[in-house]
Design an enzyme around this catalytic site. Sequence first.
Site, PDB file in Angstrom:
ATOM      1  N   HIS A  59      26.142  27.735  22.516  1.00 45.15           N
ATOM      2  CA  HIS A  59      25.598  27.764  23.875  1.00 45.15           C
ATOM      3  C   HIS A  59      26.408  28.675  24.782  1.00 45.15           C
ATOM      4  CE1 HIS A  59      23.284  24.189  22.690  1.00 45.15           C
ATOM      5  NE2 HIS A  59      22.533  24.408  23.757  1.00 45.15           N
TER       6      HIS A  59
ATOM      7  N   LYS B 184      27.954  25.481  29.955  1.00 49.03           N
ATOM      8  CA  LYS B 184      27.458  24.154  29.578  1.00 49.03           C
ATOM      9  C   LYS B 184      28.591  23.132  29.692  1.00 49.03           C
ATOM     10  CE  LYS B 184      24.879  21.777  25.923  1.00 49.03           C
ATOM     11  NZ  LYS B 184      24.038  21.080  26.886  1.00 49.03           N
TER      12      LYS B 184
HETATM   13  N1  LIG Z   1      16.073  19.314  27.244  1.00 54.08           N
HETATM   14  C1  LIG Z   1      16.094  20.647  27.294  1.00 54.08           C
HETATM   15  O1  LIG Z   1      15.260  21.338  26.676  1.00 54.08           O
HETATM   16  C2  LIG Z   1      17.125  21.329  28.129  1.00 54.08           C
HETATM   17  C3  LIG Z   1      18.078  20.570  28.736  1.00 54.08           C
HETATM   18  N2  LIG Z   1      19.031  21.155  29.516  1.00 54.08           N
HETATM   19  C4  LIG Z   1      19.939  20.238  30.169  1.00 54.08           C
HETATM   20  O2  LIG Z   1      19.576  20.181  31.549  1.00 54.08           O
HETATM   21  C5  LIG Z   1      20.740  19.925  32.332  1.00 54.08           C
HETATM   22  C6  LIG Z   1      20.874  21.024  33.364  1.00 54.08           C
HETATM   23  O3  LIG Z   1      21.207  22.229  32.714  1.00 54.08           O
HETATM   24  P1  LIG Z   1      21.463  23.581  33.543  1.00 54.08           P
HETATM   25  O4  LIG Z   1      20.294  23.895  34.390  1.00 54.08           O
HETATM   26  O5  LIG Z   1      21.938  24.585  32.573  1.00 54.08           O
HETATM   27  O6  LIG Z   1      22.683  23.137  34.494  1.00 54.08           O
HETATM   28  P2  LIG Z   1      23.008  23.666  35.957  1.00 54.08           P
HETATM   29  O7  LIG Z   1      24.406  23.242  36.245  1.00 54.08           O
HETATM   30  O8  LIG Z   1      22.654  25.120  36.081  1.00 54.08           O
HETATM   31  O9  LIG Z   1      21.981  22.860  36.880  1.00 54.08           O
HETATM   32  C7  LIG Z   1      22.103  21.536  37.254  1.00 54.08           C
HETATM   33  C8  LIG Z   1      21.734  21.468  38.722  1.00 54.08           C
HETATM   34  O10 LIG Z   1      21.578  20.113  39.110  1.00 54.08           O
HETATM   35  C9  LIG Z   1      22.146  19.966  40.396  1.00 54.08           C
HETATM   36  N3  LIG Z   1      22.431  18.549  40.618  1.00 54.08           N
HETATM   37  C10 LIG Z   1      23.493  17.811  40.206  1.00 54.08           C
HETATM   38  N4  LIG Z   1      23.379  16.553  40.629  1.00 54.08           N
HETATM   39  C11 LIG Z   1      22.199  16.469  41.291  1.00 54.08           C
HETATM   40  C12 LIG Z   1      21.513  15.416  41.941  1.00 54.08           C
HETATM   41  N5  LIG Z   1      22.032  14.191  42.023  1.00 54.08           N
HETATM   42  N6  LIG Z   1      20.320  15.685  42.523  1.00 54.08           N
HETATM   43  C13 LIG Z   1      19.773  16.917  42.465  1.00 54.08           C
HETATM   44  N7  LIG Z   1      20.387  17.988  41.890  1.00 54.08           N
HETATM   45  C14 LIG Z   1      21.584  17.740  41.288  1.00 54.08           C
HETATM   46  C15 LIG Z   1      23.369  20.860  40.374  1.00 54.08           C
HETATM   47  O11 LIG Z   1      23.843  21.156  41.672  1.00 54.08           O
HETATM   48  C16 LIG Z   1      22.809  22.075  39.647  1.00 54.08           C
HETATM   49  O12 LIG Z   1      22.178  22.980  40.551  1.00 54.08           O
HETATM   50  C17 LIG Z   1      21.906  19.844  31.333  1.00 54.08           C
HETATM   51  O13 LIG Z   1      22.146  18.507  30.973  1.00 54.08           O
HETATM   52  C18 LIG Z   1      21.383  20.630  30.143  1.00 54.08           C
HETATM   53  O14 LIG Z   1      22.013  20.266  28.939  1.00 54.08           O
HETATM   54  C19 LIG Z   1      19.063  22.487  29.703  1.00 54.08           C
HETATM   55  C20 LIG Z   1      18.165  23.298  29.098  1.00 54.08           C
HETATM   56  C21 LIG Z   1      17.119  22.789  28.234  1.00 54.08           C
HETATM   57  O1  LIG Z   2      22.694  23.101  28.474  1.00 56.70           O
HETATM   58  C1  LIG Z   2      21.806  23.791  27.909  1.00 56.70           C
HETATM   59  O2  LIG Z   2      21.663  24.994  28.126  1.00 56.70           O
HETATM   60  C2  LIG Z   2      20.910  23.119  26.965  1.00 56.70           C
HETATM   61  N1  LIG Z   2      20.979  21.822  26.851  1.00 56.70           N
HETATM   62  C3  LIG Z   2      20.214  21.013  25.959  1.00 56.70           C
HETATM   63  C4  LIG Z   2      21.104  20.362  24.931  1.00 56.70           C
HETATM   64  O3  LIG Z   2      22.247  19.996  25.231  1.00 56.70           O
HETATM   65  O4  LIG Z   2      20.652  20.171  23.792  1.00 56.70           O
HETATM   66  C5  LIG Z   2      19.042  21.744  25.358  1.00 56.70           C
HETATM   67  C6  LIG Z   2      19.324  23.182  25.037  1.00 56.70           C
HETATM   68  O5  LIG Z   2      20.201  23.213  23.954  1.00 56.70           O
HETATM   69  C7  LIG Z   2      19.906  23.918  26.235  1.00 56.70           C
END
Ligand SMILES: NC(=O)C1=CN([C@@H]2O[C@H](COP(=O)(O)OP(=O)(O)OC[C@H]3O[C@@H](n4cnc5c(N)ncnc54)[C@H](O)[C@@H]3O)[C@@H](O)[C@H]2O)C=CC1
Ligand SMILES: O=C(O)C1=N[C@H](C(=O)O)C[C@H](O)C1
Length: 250
Positions: free
Chosen positions: A135, A139
């Site tokens: 990643h 992350k």
């Molecule tokens: N299931 C999937 O397919 C995917 C899951 N993810 C997951 O999604 C999550 C976010 O990932 P990213 O966008 O890369 O992180 P990021 O750090 O870019 O975004 C998270 C955002 O949430 C905000 N935030 C934190 N607490 C909050 C709250 N209480 N209320 C509203 N906003 C809040 C932060 O300020 C930040 O802007 C991670 O856990 C990641 O692993 C990411 C990509 C794909």
């Molecule tokens: O943090 C990310 O970027 C992602 N988070 C998810 C995970 O932890 O599996 C999904 C994807 O891998 C991207």
Amino acid sequence: MSKLRVAVLGAKGRIGSEAVRAIEAAGDMELVAALGRGDELQTLADAGAQVAVELTTPDSVMDNLDYLVGHGIHAVVGTTGWNEDRLGRLNGWLAGSPETGVLIAPNFSIGAVLTMKFAAQAARYFESVEVVELHHPNKVDAPSGTATRTAQLIAAARAEAGCAPQPDATATALDGARGADVDGVPVHAIRLRGLLAHQEVLLGGEGETLTIRHDSLHHSSFMPGILLGVRRVTQNPGLTFGLENFLDLG
Ligand SMILES: NC(=O)C1=CN([C@@H]2O[C@H](COP(=O)(O)OP(=O)(O)OC[C@H]3O[C@@H](n4cnc5c(N)ncnc54)[C@H](O)[C@@H]3O)[C@@H](O)[C@H]2O)C=CC1
Ligand SMILES: O=C(O)C1=N[C@H](C(=O)O)C[C@H](O)C1
């Protein structure tokens, strides 16, 4: 037909900002709230949100779900950090709000969902299996939710098939050299500038190996899964774990 009223939590984040654009572009949805850290959750009820897409951080997701389920707002959750304790608390909240649906998707991309399925199918036929996830370096959690889920599915398939423990003669090792142990499956996490989200499942048997690899090259890879989740979660009360439950994968 009236549009689904959808909110995004974590709207300024890497995936949240992409989700905002995808929901705005979806003809059957209306984006009614886009919240960042520190914004009032009451905005969601005031805006009449029917579904909230939760894309924040492992330290925020539980408080947000407590609010959402308590207010009967369906949730599509991509945020990581799930374990038995957290799932138990969420199920407790859902028991008090039986018409509310929550989808937790460790990964929203079709390729990653298929990787998990193929890996679980293959795992019983090989002596050795290890998971490597790669990643971007921003992350905050390791191993990834996808890799953890992949390893759990592999371990369950091997247990069901009666597979022996994996061969591994390692007698001395630097801490971490053999990765994290997820239900007996080694999981290794790489953090590298330039990457987004990638995973390899390495399987090994006598005289052969099989590698199953998936690459998310852009956050757009997650959007069809998020939109599908939003459409389906309203008709599926209770907890659904994994997008595969909303896909006809055979
Ligand atoms: N299931 C999937 O397919 C995917 C899951 N993810 C997951 O999604 C999550 C976010 O990932 P990213 O966008 O890369 O992180 P990021 O750090 O870019 O975004 C998270 C955002 O949430 C905000 N935030 C934190 N607490 C909050 C709250 N209480 N209320 C509203 N906003 C809040 C932060 O300020 C930040 O802007 C991670 O856990 C990641 O692993 C990411 C990509 C794909
Ligand atoms: O943090 C990310 O970027 C992602 N988070 C998810 C995970 O932890 O599996 C999904 C994807 O891998 C991207």
